[in-house]
Design a protein around this motif. Structure first.
Motif, PDB file in Angstrom:
ATOM      1  N   UNK A  61       0.832  -1.214   0.000  1.00 38.19           N
ATOM      2  CA  UNK A  61       0.000   0.000   0.000  1.00 38.19           C
ATOM      3  C   UNK A  61       0.868   1.267   0.000  1.00 38.19           C
ATOM      4  N   UNK A  62       2.147   1.119   0.351  1.00 36.19           N
ATOM      5  CA  UNK A  62       3.037   2.274   0.398  1.00 36.19           C
ATOM      6  C   UNK A  62       3.014   2.972   1.751  1.00 36.19           C
ATOM      7  N   UNK A  63       2.204   2.448   2.677  1.00 33.58           N
ATOM      8  CA  UNK A  63       2.137   3.085   3.994  1.00 33.58           C
ATOM      9  C   UNK A  63       3.342   2.712   4.863  1.00 33.58           C
ATOM     10  N   UNK A  64       4.021   1.619   4.493  1.00 36.88           N
ATOM     11  CA  UNK A  64       5.170   1.157   5.274  1.00 36.88           C
ATOM     12  C   UNK A  64       6.399   1.048   4.372  1.00 36.88           C
ATOM     13  N   UNK A  65       7.434   1.847   4.730  1.00 39.29           N
ATOM     14  CA  UNK A  65       8.675   1.802   3.942  1.00 39.29           C
ATOM     15  C   UNK A  65       9.825   1.444   4.878  1.00 39.29           C
ATOM     16  N   UNK A  66      10.980   1.162   4.289  1.00 35.24           N
ATOM     17  CA  UNK A  66      12.152   0.829   5.108  1.00 35.24           C
ATOM     18  C   UNK A  66      13.361   1.580   4.578  1.00 35.24           C
ATOM     19  N   UNK A  67      14.275   1.907   5.495  1.00 38.58           N
ATOM     20  CA  UNK A  67      15.456   2.669   5.106  1.00 38.58           C
ATOM     21  C   UNK A  67      16.614   2.369   6.066  1.00 38.58           C
ATOM     22  N   UNK A  68      17.805   2.762   5.653  1.00 40.64           N
ATOM     23  CA  UNK A  68      18.936   2.712   6.587  1.00 40.64           C
ATOM     24  C   UNK A  68      19.385   4.136   6.919  1.00 40.64           C
ATOM     25  N   UNK A  69      18.638   5.133   6.445  1.00 43.68           N
ATOM     26  CA  UNK A  69      19.106   6.514   6.542  1.00 43.68           C
ATOM     27  C   UNK A  69      18.496   7.288   7.707  1.00 43.68           C
ATOM     28  N   UNK A  70      19.348   7.638   8.675  1.00 42.93           N
ATOM     29  CA  UNK A  70      18.888   8.466   9.794  1.00 42.93           C
ATOM     30  C   UNK A  70      18.502   9.870   9.314  1.00 42.93           C
ATOM     31  N   UNK A  71      19.211  10.369   8.285  1.00 44.52           N
ATOM     32  CA  UNK A  71      18.900  11.709   7.773  1.00 44.52           C
ATOM     33  C   UNK A  71      17.460  11.725   7.255  1.00 44.52           C
ATOM     34  N   UNK A  72      17.093  10.624   6.580  1.00 45.51           N
ATOM     35  CA  UNK A  72      15.738  10.547   6.025  1.00 45.51           C
ATOM     36  C   UNK A  72      14.677  10.579   7.131  1.00 45.51           C
ATOM     37  N   UNK A  73      14.846   9.760   8.161  1.00 48.00           N
ATOM     38  CA  UNK A  73      13.802   9.723   9.201  1.00 48.00           C
ATOM     39  C   UNK A  73      13.837  10.981  10.073  1.00 48.00           C
ATOM     40  N   UNK A  74      15.055  11.490  10.318  1.00 56.04           N
ATOM     41  CA  UNK A  74      15.187  12.695  11.165  1.00 56.04           C
ATOM     42  C   UNK A  74      14.483  13.901  10.572  1.00 56.04           C
ATOM     43  N   UNK A  75      14.436  13.928   9.248  1.00 52.43           N
ATOM     44  CA  UNK A  75      13.808  15.070   8.568  1.00 52.43           C
ATOM     45  C   UNK A  75      12.317  14.818   8.310  1.00 52.43           C
ATOM     46  N   UNK A  76      11.848  13.623   8.600  1.00 51.03           N
ATOM     47  CA  UNK A  76      10.518  13.235   8.134  1.00 51.03           C
ATOM     48  C   UNK A  76       9.494  12.973   9.242  1.00 51.03           C
ATOM     49  N   UNK A  77       9.913  12.209  10.295  1.00 48.64           N
ATOM     50  CA  UNK A  77       8.898  11.680  11.222  1.00 48.64           C
ATOM     51  C   UNK A  77       8.542  12.650  12.351  1.00 48.64           C
ATOM     52  N   UNK A  78       7.288  12.503  12.830  1.00 47.10           N
ATOM     53  CA  UNK A  78       6.832  13.253  14.006  1.00 47.10           C
ATOM     54  C   UNK A  78       7.137  12.485  15.286  1.00 47.10           C
ATOM     55  N   UNK A  79       7.050  11.157  15.181  1.00 52.38           N
ATOM     56  CA  UNK A  79       7.306  10.305  16.351  1.00 52.38           C
ATOM     57  C   UNK A  79       8.299   9.223  15.941  1.00 52.38           C
ATOM     58  N   UNK A  80       9.351   9.072  16.749  1.00 52.99           N
ATOM     59  CA  UNK A  80      10.365   8.030  16.482  1.00 52.99           C
ATOM     60  C   UNK A  80      10.318   7.019  17.622  1.00 52.99           C
TER      61      UNK A  80
END
Ligand code: NAD
Length: 438
Positions: A61-80
């Motif tokens: 569905x595209x609602x769940x993705x995966x990454x190894x990049x902290x830069x990506x999540x740090x700039x994106x998420x509201x809750x970690x």
């Protein structure tokens, strides 16, 4: 709300997929690129009932993705959510905090927007406050970052159910606004009546340690009585049923057998003792070392019974049924079953092993056992059968049919799950833990 889950092992992958199921946009992050590649293509690298379906559904569905990049999540998420491992340190009882510290620093160094960090890993008391300071020091003054600790109580084998419908939610922290935000994440469970316990950081951390210490103690309590019933010729199952009927005690976690294992209970009771000693309270949790010892002695008891039955283990074929630390899981971390199999092998036995899900993990940890394709193959010509993980497939074995495959009809029921009379009627020697030999 955008959610990141850092550390996509048993806990993190389940949490990430369940957050997507609840309707959030989720990114799972792990330092292991191979794991991330598998998860991104919808492949679950471990066994957990119901999770492959959720993973496939939400990666598609595209609602769940995966990454190894902290830069990506740090700039994106509201809750970690922090869900990395806290294994036992090599050569020490304390928890190895390298992963939690590493993940938190890496995240803090990449946060570019206001957000909430929620720790879920099981950590020694005092960790969350220390990490809160670390986050404050590592983030720029332009962003507002809160930190809460929200320990996880999920059970492997029931992880999806426990995450979507937890029996309680516990969150520790100093910020009421952060608690309110976390309540939005868990709105669905809260709406259906799940109790939410809001407390300070230290209590939240200790709730998890206390829950696991209690469960481990309950198991070792009944197993200590097993040592007595074995000695005097009593029946531990009757004893457990009888005390379990007292609702102040309760019957759950009173199943005598080869004891607890897995990636949580053993290391958590050791880490608790280590932390409390560090705090100068040397005697306070000392009883947990006894709990640990009783637990480990049950493994020795199985080896002792095997030796009693076979006299000499050298070259004798033993069928070990089960290597996972419990059914419905492929987890072999500190597995009593795998430990017993390894001890028998080291004593010279020819050990054939079968487990419906944990073969690959067991082979990685202890490659020298003979891993078979089925229970029947493991049982073929065995001089002794030992049931060590209570999978349904083993509980349902037909003693007459099995009797035709083995060389010698002798069985040790390491989990007290078989119907003794059926096995006796089929001509077996039957040994178990906490009961007299029959
Ligand atoms: N497994 C359970 O049933 C369970 C239940 C409740 C609580 N917990 C707790 O949850 C935590 C995780 O347990 P688990 O069983 O999922 O462990 P796990 O070993 O399965 O997963 C940990 C993951 O974290 C990743 N990781 C390590 N360092 C990282 C970093 N710096 N950045 C990103 N990823 C990193 C690892 O690659 C691994 O995939 C532990 O503290 C455990 O005690 C586990």
């Amino acid at each position: 709300m955008r959610i990141s889950v850092i550390g996509t092992g048993y806990l993190g992958t389940t949490h990430a997929a369940c957050m997507a199921e609840l309707g959030f946009e989720v990114v799972g992050l792990d330092s292991d690129p191979k794991k991330i590649e598998q998860l991104a293509s919808g492949v679950l690298p471990f066994h957990e009932p119901g999770l492959p379906e959720l993973l496939r559904k939400h990666t598609a569905s595209g609602r769940l993705r995966f990454t190894t990049s902290y830069a990506e999540v740090g700039a994106w998420a509201d809750v970690h959510f922090i869900a990395v491992g806290t294994p036992q340190k090599a050569g020490d009882h304390a928890a190895d905090m390298t992963y939690v510290d590493g993940a938190t620093s890496a995240l803090a160094g990449h946060i570019t927007r206001d957000c909430l960090i929620v720790g879920k890993s099981t950590v020694p008391v005092g960790t969350a406050r220390r990490l809160g300071n670390l986050v404050r020091e590592s983030t720029s003054g332009d962003v507002k970052v809160d930190l809460l600790w929200n320990p996880e109580f999920l059970r492997e084998g029931y992880a999806v159910e426990d995450t979507l419908r937890p029996d309680r939610l516990v969150a520790g922290g100093d910020s009421a606004a952060a608690i309110d935000l976390l309540k939005l994440v868990y709105a669905k469970a809260l709406k259906s009546g799940t109790p939410f316990i809001s407390t300070d950081l230290e209590t939240a951390e200790l709730v998890k340690a206390a829950a696991n210490a209690f469960l481990a103690t309950k198991i070792s309590f009944i197993n200590a009585f097993s040592e007595v019933t074995e000695h005097v010729g009593g029946d531990i199952r009757v004893l457990a049923d009888a005390i379990g009927l007292d609702n102040r005690i309760g019957r759950r976690f009173l199943n005598a057998g080869v004891g607890f294992g897995g990636g949580c209970l053993p290391k958590d009771i050791r880490a608790l003792q280590a932390r409390v000693s560090e705090l100068g309270l040397d005697r306070t949790m000392r009883f947990l070392s006894e709990v640990d010892e009783i637990n480990l002695r049950r493994r020795d008891r199985v080896v002792h019974l095997a030796t009693e039955i076979l006299k000499d283990l050298q070259g004798r074929k033993i069928a070990v049924l089960g290597v996972a630390f419990k059914p419905h899981s492929d987890d072999v971390r500190d597995s009593p079953a795998l430990d017993v199999a390894a001890q028998l092998f080291n004593a010279g036995a020819d050990v054939s092993v079968f487990d419906p899900e944990a073969m690959e993990n067991a082979r990685k940890r202890f490659p020298r056992l003979n891993y078979t394709k089925s229970a029947a193959e493991a049982l073929e010509n065995s001089a002794l059968t030992i049931l060590l993980t209570e999978w349904d497939e083993f509980k349902e074995l037909n003693p007459t049919e099995v009797g035709d495959i083995v060389e010698s009809k002798a069985i040790i029921d390491g989990r007290n799950v078989l119907h003794v009379q059926d096995w006796l009627d089929a001509g077996w020697r039957f040994e178990s833990l906490g009961r007299r030999s029959v």
